[in-house]
Design a protein around this motif. Structure first.
Motif, PDB file in Angstrom:
ATOM      1  N   UNK A  74      -4.712  18.814   9.130  1.00 56.15           N
ATOM      2  CA  UNK A  74      -4.062  17.662   9.746  1.00 56.15           C
ATOM      3  C   UNK A  74      -3.731  18.006  11.188  1.00 56.15           C
ATOM      4  N   UNK A  75      -4.117  17.126  12.072  1.00 58.30           N
ATOM      5  CA  UNK A  75      -3.831  17.334  13.487  1.00 58.30           C
ATOM      6  C   UNK A  75      -3.553  15.995  14.138  1.00 58.30           C
ATOM      7  N   UNK A  76      -2.685  16.023  15.122  1.00 57.40           N
ATOM      8  CA  UNK A  76      -2.351  14.805  15.853  1.00 57.40           C
ATOM      9  C   UNK A  76      -3.079  14.818  17.191  1.00 57.40           C
ATOM     10  N   UNK A  77      -3.996  13.906  17.367  1.00 58.40           N
ATOM     11  CA  UNK A  77      -4.732  13.798  18.615  1.00 58.40           C
ATOM     12  C   UNK A  77      -4.878  12.322  18.959  1.00 58.40           C
ATOM     13  N   UNK A  78      -5.688  12.039  19.955  1.00 53.67           N
ATOM     14  CA  UNK A  78      -5.851  10.651  20.396  1.00 53.67           C
ATOM     15  C   UNK A  78      -6.411   9.772  19.292  1.00 53.67           C
ATOM     16  N   UNK A  79      -7.385  10.311  18.524  1.00 50.85           N
ATOM     17  CA  UNK A  79      -7.983   9.522  17.450  1.00 50.85           C
ATOM     18  C   UNK A  79      -6.946   9.183  16.374  1.00 50.85           C
ATOM     19  N   UNK A  80      -6.078  10.138  16.079  1.00 51.61           N
ATOM     20  CA  UNK A  80      -5.046   9.897  15.083  1.00 51.61           C
ATOM     21  C   UNK A  80      -4.063   8.834  15.573  1.00 51.61           C
ATOM     22  N   UNK A  81      -3.663   8.917  16.831  1.00 51.51           N
ATOM     23  CA  UNK A  81      -2.763   7.926  17.402  1.00 51.51           C
ATOM     24  C   UNK A  81      -3.412   6.545  17.414  1.00 51.51           C
ATOM     25  N   UNK A  82      -4.720   6.515  17.703  1.00 53.21           N
ATOM     26  CA  UNK A  82      -5.451   5.258  17.707  1.00 53.21           C
ATOM     27  C   UNK A  82      -5.504   4.677  16.293  1.00 53.21           C
ATOM     28  N   UNK A  85      -2.315   3.067  15.450  1.00 52.86           N
ATOM     29  CA  UNK A  85      -2.279   1.746  16.085  1.00 52.86           C
ATOM     30  C   UNK A  85      -3.057   0.726  15.262  1.00 52.86           C
ATOM     31  N   UNK A  86      -4.212   1.133  14.731  1.00 54.73           N
ATOM     32  CA  UNK A  86      -5.002   0.250  13.889  1.00 54.73           C
ATOM     33  C   UNK A  86      -4.211  -0.163  12.642  1.00 54.73           C
ATOM     34  N   UNK A  87      -3.486   0.800  12.062  1.00 50.72           N
ATOM     35  CA  UNK A  87      -2.671   0.506  10.884  1.00 50.72           C
ATOM     36  C   UNK A  87      -1.616  -0.550  11.232  1.00 50.72           C
ATOM     37  N   UNK A  88      -0.985  -0.382  12.377  1.00 49.94           N
ATOM     38  CA  UNK A  88       0.048  -1.321  12.826  1.00 49.94           C
ATOM     39  C   UNK A  88      -0.553  -2.715  13.023  1.00 49.94           C
ATOM     40  N   UNK A  91      -1.310  -4.402   9.750  1.00 51.67           N
ATOM     41  CA  UNK A  91      -0.108  -4.950   9.129  1.00 51.67           C
ATOM     42  C   UNK A  91       0.271  -6.293   9.750  1.00 51.67           C
ATOM     43  N   UNK A  92       0.106  -6.404  11.055  1.00 44.78           N
ATOM     44  CA  UNK A  92       0.403  -7.679  11.721  1.00 44.78           C
ATOM     45  C   UNK A  92      -0.577  -8.768  11.285  1.00 44.78           C
ATOM     46  N   UNK A  93      -1.845  -8.394  11.118  1.00 45.96           N
ATOM     47  CA  UNK A  93      -2.840  -9.353  10.625  1.00 45.96           C
ATOM     48  C   UNK A  93      -2.489  -9.798   9.215  1.00 45.96           C
ATOM     49  N   UNK A  94      -1.983  -8.859   8.417  1.00 47.02           N
ATOM     50  CA  UNK A  94      -1.520  -9.168   7.062  1.00 47.02           C
ATOM     51  C   UNK A  94      -0.516 -10.323   7.090  1.00 47.02           C
ATOM     52  N   UNK A 160     -13.171   7.409   4.474  1.00 47.70           N
ATOM     53  CA  UNK A 160     -11.741   7.543   4.188  1.00 47.70           C
ATOM     54  C   UNK A 160     -10.853   6.921   5.266  1.00 47.70           C
ATOM     55  N   UNK A 161     -11.384   6.735   6.463  1.00 48.79           N
ATOM     56  CA  UNK A 161     -10.609   6.075   7.511  1.00 48.79           C
ATOM     57  C   UNK A 161     -10.498   4.581   7.240  1.00 48.79           C
ATOM     58  N   UNK A 162     -11.651   3.944   6.965  1.00 51.93           N
ATOM     59  CA  UNK A 162     -11.637   2.506   6.684  1.00 51.93           C
ATOM     60  C   UNK A 162     -11.014   2.220   5.325  1.00 51.93           C
ATOM     61  N   UNK A 163     -11.297   3.075   4.348  1.00 49.91           N
ATOM     62  CA  UNK A 163     -10.687   2.899   3.030  1.00 49.91           C
ATOM     63  C   UNK A 163      -9.174   3.047   3.114  1.00 49.91           C
ATOM     64  N   UNK A 164      -8.730   3.925   4.018  1.00 53.73           N
ATOM     65  CA  UNK A 164      -7.290   4.127   4.195  1.00 53.73           C
ATOM     66  C   UNK A 164      -6.583   2.856   4.623  1.00 53.73           C
ATOM     67  N   UNK A 165      -7.213   2.082   5.525  1.00 52.92           N
ATOM     68  CA  UNK A 165      -6.632   0.815   5.960  1.00 52.92           C
ATOM     69  C   UNK A 165      -6.510  -0.156   4.786  1.00 52.92           C
ATOM     70  N   UNK A 166      -7.588  -0.239   3.994  1.00 52.12           N
ATOM     71  CA  UNK A 166      -7.573  -1.127   2.828  1.00 52.12           C
ATOM     72  C   UNK A 166      -6.514  -0.684   1.827  1.00 52.12           C
ATOM     73  N   UNK A 167      -6.374   0.617   1.665  1.00 48.49           N
ATOM     74  CA  UNK A 167      -5.428   1.161   0.698  1.00 48.49           C
ATOM     75  C   UNK A 167      -3.984   0.926   1.148  1.00 48.49           C
ATOM     76  N   UNK A 168      -3.714   1.150   2.428  1.00 47.16           N
ATOM     77  CA  UNK A 168      -2.364   0.920   2.964  1.00 47.16           C
ATOM     78  C   UNK A 168      -1.977  -0.549   2.817  1.00 47.16           C
ATOM     79  N   UNK A 169      -2.926  -1.442   3.120  1.00 41.30           N
ATOM     80  CA  UNK A 169      -2.645  -2.866   2.975  1.00 41.30           C
ATOM     81  C   UNK A 169      -2.386  -3.232   1.515  1.00 41.30           C
TER      82      UNK A 169
END
Length: 209
Positions: A74-82, A85-88, A91-94, A160-169
């Protein structure tokens, strides 16, 4: 539709008025914290459904479960921050999807949206038929979790990135499903529902679209 900083509080005067006019209050959690607690079983169920579908469509995503070597980094970098943001945004689209299915959402002054900490919300005091309420509640899960799993797999973007969005929602839809469960078993077909803060009332009116 109006922006507000927090969920509207229950108007006791309105509650009394509704009861005097024949409306009945459904049995439900008294506040958001209790609603989240009671919705946890739905959270596990919805998350499991999405994972199960992903496994059926793309079993290779889960090969790490049977691998002799398991490595997690696990690492925090620009892609992780981005991604955060996608998750946020997701949620707003939800919440926006909830609003779109509320009658007269573009003109009504009884529809409110806002942010409560890290979570968005949509709230309305518009009277709504039971069947429309169920549609409003389920559509974000259907459009942002269920359908995307099939589309992403079809287009070759299921990971796992795109599935993660679906799973969080999906997990975040647990309170919606709790509300659906409460309405489905306490309110008869054709009855009308109205929200007053954290209280929900119903009445057998047939003239609401």
């Amino acid at each position: 539709m109006k922006y507000v900083r927090k969920l509207p509080a229950t108007d006791r005067q309105l509650s009394n008025q509704l009861i005097e006019n024949g409306w009945k209050k459904i049995k439900e959690p008294r506040n958001f914290s209790l609603a989240v607690l009671f919705s946890l079983p739905f959270s596990y169920l919805l998350g499991s459904i999405i994972l199960w579908l992903a496994y059926l469509l793309k079993p290779t995503l889960f090969e790490f479960l049977i691998s002799d070597v398991l490595s997690i980094s696990f690492s925090i970098d620009f892609k992780m921050l981005l991604y955060i943001l996608f998750v946020f945004v997701y949620m707003l689209i939800h919440e926006l999807i909830h609003a779109v299915f509320i009658p007269n959402f573009t003109k009504s002054k009884k529809i409110f949206f806002g942010l409560n900490g890290l979570f968005g919300f949509v709230f309305t005091t518009e009277p709504i038929k039971k069947e429309r309420f169920l549609v409003i509640s389920i559509m974000p899960f259907f459009l942002l979790s269920l359908v995307p799993v099939f589309l992403l797999n079809l287009l070759g973007f299921l990971n796992w990135y795109t599935l993660g969005l679906c799973l969080i929602n999906a997990v975040g839809s647990c309170v919606d499903f709790l509300n659906m469960f409460l309405i489905a078993f306490q309110v008869k077909s054709g009855h009308t529902i109205i929200n007053n803060g954290f209280e929900t009332y119903y009445y057998p009116m047939q003239n609401i679209t």
